[in-house]
Every structure is written in structure tokens, then in C-alpha cells.
Design a protein around this motif. Structure first.
Motif, PDB file in Angstrom:
ATOM      1  N   HIS A  77     -25.717   7.933  18.685  1.00  0.00           N
ATOM      2  CA  HIS A  77     -24.844   8.189  17.530  1.00  0.00           C
ATOM      3  C   HIS A  77     -25.315   7.338  16.351  1.00  0.00           C
ATOM      4  O   HIS A  77     -25.279   6.114  16.406  1.00  0.00           O
ATOM      5  N   GLU A  79     -24.178   6.778  13.354  1.00  0.00           N
ATOM      6  CA  GLU A  79     -23.248   6.067  12.480  1.00  0.00           C
ATOM      7  C   GLU A  79     -23.228   4.573  12.796  1.00  0.00           C
ATOM      8  O   GLU A  79     -22.757   3.767  11.988  1.00  0.00           O
ATOM      9  N   ASN A  81     -21.604   3.057  15.288  1.00  0.00           N
ATOM     10  CA  ASN A  81     -20.363   2.508  15.846  1.00  0.00           C
ATOM     11  C   ASN A  81     -20.014   3.125  17.203  1.00  0.00           C
ATOM     12  O   ASN A  81     -18.842   3.278  17.538  1.00  0.00           O
ATOM     13  N   HIS A  85     -16.385   3.867  19.551  1.00  0.00           N
ATOM     14  CA  HIS A  85     -15.950   5.156  20.103  1.00  0.00           C
ATOM     15  C   HIS A  85     -15.710   5.033  21.613  1.00  0.00           C
ATOM     16  O   HIS A  85     -14.718   5.558  22.139  1.00  0.00           O
TER      17      HIS A  85
HETATM   18 ZN    ZN Z   1     -18.978   7.071  14.675  1.00  0.00          ZN
END
Ligand code: ZN
Length: 132
Positions: A77, A79, A81, A85
Motif C-alpha cells: 500500500h 500511502e 500507512n 490499516h
Molecule cells: Zn492508507
């Protein structure tokens, strides 16, 4: 009727005790006996129930979660983060608490915590009180 609580977090990961605010919403509802449903509409935060008398309990929970689910681990992922998650899914985004005599039927040492895993941010918590 859905009630909303705003939570402003100050750290990357943090537990915020929201028990009194949730109890206020139960009191305002006028419902004496039922269920209080607490729901977090976010993908990088959660809600849990645990001890609030010793702040080390919350610190230990975050410390061990950060160990088991590290911030960086070559996640896909982009992003950046993914850890947040995953923590959100592990802890969960809702809790149901019994309401008796107009009070949250929490144990002596129990408190409701909003769990921030990707802060600091402005967050929302939805609270629904349902009558028997
Ligand atoms: Zn994210």
C-alpha cells in the motif's frame, strides 16, 4: 438517532478515553435499558475497551501492537500507512456496551478508548443507543 463525537488526536498512535463523552450521550438519550453501539467510521483507527486506571496498560497495548505490526515492513500500500490499516482491522471499529439504569454497564476497571493509529487527525465516533 445517531450521535457523533469529535476526537482530536495529537500523536501517530494514541488511545483516547471517550467513556465520559459516551456516557453523556447515553444519559441524553433518556434510555434506561438497552445497548450502546460505538462505531468508528475510519480505516486507520479503532475502538477498544480496557483498563484506564493505570495509563501503562494503554501504553503497553500500543507498544506491543507496534512491535507485532511495524510501521515499515515493505508493505504494498503506497500511502505508507498499512500498519494503521492492519491495526484497525485487528482491534476492530465497533463495540456494543450494555446499558442498565441509564449507565454504561462497564466493569470497575473498564473504559472505552478511541484508538488512533495514523494521527494526528480529527476523527469521528458514532454512538447509537438502542432501547430494549
Ligand atoms: Zn492508507
Amino acid at each position: 438517532m445517531i450521535r457523533q463525537l469529535r476526537v482530536k488526536t495529537n500523536s501517530r498512535t494514541e488511545l483516547v478515553d471517550i467513556t465520559q463523552a459516551v456516557q453523556r450521550m447515553v444519559s441524553e438519550s433518556g434510555i434506561r435499558s438497552g445497548i450502546c453501539y460505538v462505531y468508528v467510521p475510519h480505516t486507520t483507527s479503532a475502538v477498544t475497551i480496557n483498563e484506564n486506571s493505570d495509563p501503562n496498560v494503554g501504553r503497553d497495548i500500543l507498544k506491543e501492537l507496534n512491535k507485532v505490526i511495524p510501521f515499515d515492513d515493505d508493505y504494498g500500500h503506497t500511502e505508507g500507512n498499512s500498519a494503521a490499516h492492519i491495526k484497525s482491522s485487528v482491534i476492530g471499529v465497533s463495540k456494543a456496551i450494555v446499558v442498565e439504569e441509564g449507565r454504561l454497564a462497564l466493569g470497575t476497571w473498564q473504559a472505552i478508548f478511541f484508538c488512533e493509529f495514523d494521527g494526528p487527525r480529527d476523527r469521528r465516533v458514532m454512538v447509537k443507543v438502542m432501547k430494549d
